[in-house]
Scaffold this motif. Sequence first.
Motif, short mmCIF file in Angstrom:
data_model
loop_
_atom_site.label_atom_id
_atom_site.label_comp_id
_atom_site.label_asym_id
_atom_site.label_seq_id
_atom_site.Cartn_x
_atom_site.Cartn_y
_atom_site.Cartn_z
N LEU A 55 0.84 -1.19 0.00
CA LEU A 55 0.00 0.00 0.00
C LEU A 55 0.88 1.25 0.00
O LEU A 55 1.81 1.36 0.79
CB LEU A 55 -0.91 0.02 1.23
N THR A 56 0.58 2.15 -0.89
CA THR A 56 1.37 3.37 -1.04
C THR A 56 0.48 4.60 -0.91
O THR A 56 -0.67 4.51 -0.47
CB THR A 56 2.05 3.38 -2.43
N LEU A 57 1.00 5.72 -1.34
CA LEU A 57 0.28 6.98 -1.33
C LEU A 57 -0.97 6.90 -2.21
O LEU A 57 -1.97 7.57 -1.94
CB LEU A 57 1.19 8.11 -1.79
N PHE A 58 -0.95 6.08 -3.24
CA PHE A 58 -2.12 5.91 -4.10
C PHE A 58 -3.32 5.44 -3.29
O PHE A 58 -4.42 5.98 -3.43
CB PHE A 58 -1.80 4.91 -5.22
N PHE A 59 -3.14 4.44 -2.44
CA PHE A 59 -4.23 3.97 -1.60
C PHE A 59 -4.69 5.06 -0.65
O PHE A 59 -5.90 5.25 -0.45
CB PHE A 59 -3.81 2.73 -0.79
N ASP A 60 -3.75 5.78 -0.07
CA ASP A 60 -4.11 6.86 0.86
C ASP A 60 -4.96 7.92 0.18
O ASP A 60 -5.97 8.37 0.73
CB ASP A 60 -2.85 7.51 1.45
N LEU A 61 -4.58 8.33 -1.03
CA LEU A 61 -5.35 9.34 -1.76
C LEU A 61 -6.73 8.81 -2.15
O LEU A 61 -7.73 9.54 -2.06
CB LEU A 61 -4.58 9.80 -2.99
N CYS A 62 -6.79 7.56 -2.58
CA CYS A 62 -8.09 6.96 -2.92
C CYS A 62 -8.98 6.85 -1.68
O CYS A 62 -10.19 7.09 -1.76
CB CYS A 62 -7.89 5.58 -3.54
N PHE A 63 -8.39 6.52 -0.55
CA PHE A 63 -9.16 6.42 0.69
C PHE A 63 -9.74 7.77 1.08
O PHE A 63 -10.92 7.88 1.42
CB PHE A 63 -8.29 5.86 1.82
N MET A 64 -8.92 8.81 1.02
CA MET A 64 -9.40 10.15 1.37
C MET A 64 -10.50 10.62 0.42
O MET A 64 -11.51 11.18 0.84
CB MET A 64 -8.23 11.14 1.38
N ALA A 65 -10.30 10.38 -0.87
CA ALA A 65 -11.32 10.76 -1.85
C ALA A 65 -12.61 9.97 -1.65
O ALA A 65 -13.71 10.53 -1.78
CB ALA A 65 -10.79 10.56 -3.27
N SER A 66 -12.50 8.70 -1.31
CA SER A 66 -13.71 7.90 -1.11
C SER A 66 -14.46 8.35 0.14
O SER A 66 -15.69 8.32 0.16
CB SER A 66 -13.37 6.42 -1.02
N CYS A 67 -13.75 8.78 1.18
CA CYS A 67 -14.42 9.29 2.37
C CYS A 67 -15.25 10.52 2.04
O CYS A 67 -16.39 10.66 2.50
CB CYS A 67 -13.41 9.62 3.46
N LEU A 68 -14.70 11.40 1.23
CA LEU A 68 -15.43 12.59 0.81
C LEU A 68 -16.62 12.21 -0.08
O LEU A 68 -17.72 12.74 0.06
CB LEU A 68 -14.49 13.56 0.09
N LEU A 69 -16.40 11.28 -0.98
CA LEU A 69 -17.46 10.82 -1.88
C LEU A 69 -18.62 10.20 -1.10
O LEU A 69 -19.79 10.47 -1.39
CB LEU A 69 -16.89 9.80 -2.87
N LEU A 70 -18.31 9.39 -0.10
CA LEU A 70 -19.35 8.73 0.67
C LEU A 70 -20.19 9.74 1.44
O LEU A 70 -21.40 9.62 1.52
CB LEU A 70 -18.73 7.72 1.63
N ALA A 71 -19.53 10.76 1.99
CA ALA A 71 -20.26 11.80 2.72
C ALA A 71 -21.13 12.61 1.78
O ALA A 71 -22.17 13.13 2.18
CB ALA A 71 -19.28 12.71 3.45
N ALA A 72 -20.72 12.75 0.54
CA ALA A 72 -21.51 13.52 -0.42
C ALA A 72 -22.69 12.72 -0.96
O ALA A 72 -23.72 13.30 -1.31
CB ALA A 72 -20.62 13.96 -1.58
N LEU A 73 -22.59 11.42 -1.01
CA LEU A 73 -23.64 10.60 -1.62
C LEU A 73 -24.75 10.17 -0.66
O LEU A 73 -25.87 9.92 -1.10
CB LEU A 73 -23.03 9.34 -2.24
N VAL A 74 -24.46 10.07 0.61
CA VAL A 74 -25.43 9.51 1.56
C VAL A 74 -26.60 10.47 1.80
O VAL A 74 -26.43 11.69 1.78
CB VAL A 74 -24.74 9.14 2.89
N ARG A 75 -27.77 9.89 2.00
CA ARG A 75 -28.92 10.73 2.32
C ARG A 75 -28.84 11.14 3.79
O ARG A 75 -28.16 10.51 4.60
CB ARG A 75 -30.22 10.01 2.01
N ARG A 76 -29.55 12.18 4.13
CA ARG A 76 -29.42 12.80 5.45
C ARG A 76 -29.76 11.87 6.60
O ARG A 76 -29.12 11.92 7.63
CB ARG A 76 -30.28 14.04 5.53
N ARG A 77 -30.76 11.05 6.45
CA ARG A 77 -31.14 10.22 7.59
C ARG A 77 -30.13 9.11 7.87
O ARG A 77 -30.23 8.44 8.90
CB ARG A 77 -32.54 9.67 7.42
N ASP A 78 -29.17 8.90 6.99
CA ASP A 78 -28.12 7.90 7.20
C ASP A 78 -26.77 8.53 7.52
O ASP A 78 -25.74 7.87 7.40
CB ASP A 78 -28.00 6.99 5.97
N PHE A 79 -26.76 9.80 7.91
CA PHE A 79 -25.51 10.48 8.26
C PHE A 79 -24.77 9.74 9.37
O PHE A 79 -23.55 9.63 9.35
CB PHE A 79 -25.78 11.90 8.72
#
Length: 145
Positions: free
Chosen positions: A40-64
């Motif tokens: 695991l390198t910086l690539f995984f770290d960047l993908c993980f950070m981007a996915s965390c932001l993506l997940l927060a943007a996609l979820v509906r409010r009642r599942d926060f």
Amino acid sequence: MTHAEPYWQAGQEPGRQVVVLGIAVCLTAVAVDVLLVGRLTLFFDLCFMASCLLLAALVRRRDFFLVAFLPPLLMATVVAFLAVVARDVVADSGDSLLQAVVSGVATHGLALFVGYALCLGWLVWRLRRGGNLGAELSRELGQTP
């Protein structure tokens, strides 16, 4: 005429689907990183950070609440999976399972911190931006406020 929100603000996906998407994105990043580099390198770290932001943007409010606890669980689950399947990817091959998990999470701790901060920050921004939670929940459930 109704005012449609931009796609990056809408967030209408159910929590379970967002969790499955997060697991899929992280495991895909792991597979690409391990196949190309062997660890695991910086690539995984960047993908993980981007996915965390993506997940927060996609979820509906009642599942926060579900997504608010997802980044640490996601990182620990991915590292634990790798510690069982290919221990040398996240730690020394001679390390015990627990030591490999702790070592892997500690090695990628900065990515976990930044990803968690991005996730929580985006959720708080969406919560404050939305205003009336009751009206939005009624709209999601198909009821008129």
